[in-house]
Write a protein that holds these residues in place. Sequence first.
Motif, short mmCIF file in Angstrom:
data_model
loop_
_atom_site.label_atom_id
_atom_site.label_comp_id
_atom_site.label_asym_id
_atom_site.label_seq_id
_atom_site.Cartn_x
_atom_site.Cartn_y
_atom_site.Cartn_z
N ILE A 126 23.80 -2.62 154.85
CA ILE A 126 23.20 -1.82 155.92
C ILE A 126 23.96 -0.51 156.01
N ALA A 127 23.29 0.59 155.71
CA ALA A 127 23.90 1.91 155.78
C ALA A 127 23.50 2.58 157.09
N GLY A 128 24.07 3.77 157.32
CA GLY A 128 23.70 4.54 158.51
C GLY A 128 24.63 4.38 159.68
N ILE A 129 25.77 3.71 159.48
CA ILE A 129 26.74 3.51 160.56
C ILE A 129 27.92 4.44 160.32
N ASP A 130 28.32 5.13 161.36
CA ASP A 130 29.44 6.06 161.24
C ASP A 130 30.72 5.30 160.91
N GLY A 140 17.31 9.46 150.41
CA GLY A 140 16.79 10.31 151.49
C GLY A 140 17.65 10.30 152.73
N GLY A 141 16.99 10.47 153.88
CA GLY A 141 17.68 10.51 155.17
C GLY A 141 18.07 11.92 155.57
N SER A 142 18.41 12.07 156.84
CA SER A 142 18.74 13.40 157.35
C SER A 142 20.23 13.70 157.29
N VAL A 143 21.04 12.75 156.80
CA VAL A 143 22.46 13.01 156.57
C VAL A 143 22.60 13.56 155.15
N MET A 144 23.15 14.77 155.05
CA MET A 144 23.16 15.53 153.81
C MET A 144 24.44 15.32 153.00
N ARG A 145 24.29 15.34 151.67
CA ARG A 145 25.42 15.24 150.76
C ARG A 145 25.69 16.58 150.06
N CYS A 181 28.18 4.06 147.84
CA CYS A 181 28.26 5.36 147.17
C CYS A 181 27.81 6.51 148.07
N THR A 182 27.08 6.19 149.14
CA THR A 182 26.63 7.26 150.04
C THR A 182 27.33 7.20 151.40
N GLY A 183 28.34 6.31 151.54
CA GLY A 183 29.06 6.26 152.80
C GLY A 183 29.32 4.85 153.27
N PRO A 184 29.73 4.67 154.53
CA PRO A 184 30.09 3.36 155.07
C PRO A 184 28.89 2.41 155.10
N LYS A 200 20.32 -2.69 168.80
CA LYS A 200 20.52 -3.06 170.20
C LYS A 200 21.88 -2.62 170.71
N ALA A 201 22.90 -2.73 169.84
CA ALA A 201 24.28 -2.36 170.21
C ALA A 201 24.53 -0.86 170.05
N GLU A 202 23.50 -0.11 169.65
CA GLU A 202 23.54 1.34 169.52
C GLU A 202 24.45 1.84 168.40
N PHE A 203 24.59 1.02 167.35
CA PHE A 203 25.29 1.47 166.16
C PHE A 203 24.33 2.08 165.15
N LEU A 204 23.05 1.77 165.27
CA LEU A 204 22.00 2.32 164.42
C LEU A 204 20.92 2.94 165.31
N ALA A 205 20.27 3.96 164.77
CA ALA A 205 19.12 4.54 165.49
C ALA A 205 17.94 3.60 165.38
N GLY A 206 17.18 3.48 166.44
CA GLY A 206 16.02 2.59 166.45
C GLY A 206 14.87 3.12 165.64
#
Length: 388
Positions: free
Chosen positions: A333-337, A199-204, A361-364, A382-388
Amino acid sequence: MEEKKIKQLIGKTMLEIAEAIETGSFGQKTRVGITILGSEHGSKNLIDGAVLAARNNPDMEVVLIGPKNDSGLETVEVDSEEEMHTKMEELLDSNHISACVTMHYNFPIGVSTVGKVFTPGMGKEMYLATTTGTSSVHRSEAMVKNALHGIITAKSMGLENPTVGILNLDGARQVERALKDLDSRGYAINFAESMRSDGGSVMRGNDLLCGTADVMVTDTLTGNIMMKVFSSFTTGGSYEASGFGYGPGIGEDYERTILILSRASGIPVVANALAYAKDLAKGRLAEKSRTEFQKAKKSGLDEILDSLKETKKAAETAEEVKMPEKETVTGQIAGIDIMDLEDAVQALWKEGIYAESGMGCTGPIVRVNEDKMEDAVKALVKAEFLAG
């Protein structure tokens, strides 16, 4: 049977009256222009598309801008592309036409176009935000603005709550955080959910083919390539046969409704682009744009965009940080640019958590010891690398 026909006629008439009241047209046709010089397939290709659009859209009157012709459509005669665009702007500014379709037109910085395609997987309509022009010279800021441009366009086309997805490109996670921040501050965004199991809002790629999101956010160059692929994958690229063209130029304080076609656009795309322009004019695109920008700015858009250009975080993580003792790292941990990946690892080291970067397989991904997953996620938020 006669009574049934009468009831159908009354129903149709009432719908037309309701639409006229809503749009203020009261039987008037929406006048849409099209410039007819510059196509790789010749002026006849554009004229034939205009004739087809006029035939298929009885609520639209098509105005040609270019050389004299025998189409039977109103023609404002000009002899060059430069003169053609000048005349187009005059006709728009004088309200002789409500919108115009053209090619090879230069928008100012801050304005970009939202294309519309048929997705091959499910045949759904999808808005690509954006496909030409430049919303900003800063990539992440541009993509956040592209999302807003896509929402404005979709709402003008009658989608009151369009779903929004962010294509999995460099910078996508940073854009996702910014948009979720904007949403949390009061500018409601209906995030799409990827069809993939995680899932998630980042599309493949699958989401592109199936049209998972109503609005697909991308950078302009990628969007431009995608438009070409969607519109001409059955023809080899020399003739765009499907879709609605590269769409209207959207930008803060930009008032004209000008839609872009490729020089390779074929007759079906020309006709669809004119219908797209007509619907946007009836949906009051310029008015919708002003309203949405006002709402977004009230919710902190400018502050969020400024934060994307700050270098403070890079400066903080540039200091030498001692690596903690190595551990087994099976937690992911996914979701980091990808552009923030090494800085995120350093941020965890600074907190005494051993981490490594990787590519899933879905990114970094950031890899940590499974027992420290919760603490690591909190530190990255806290370091703003992930959305809260």
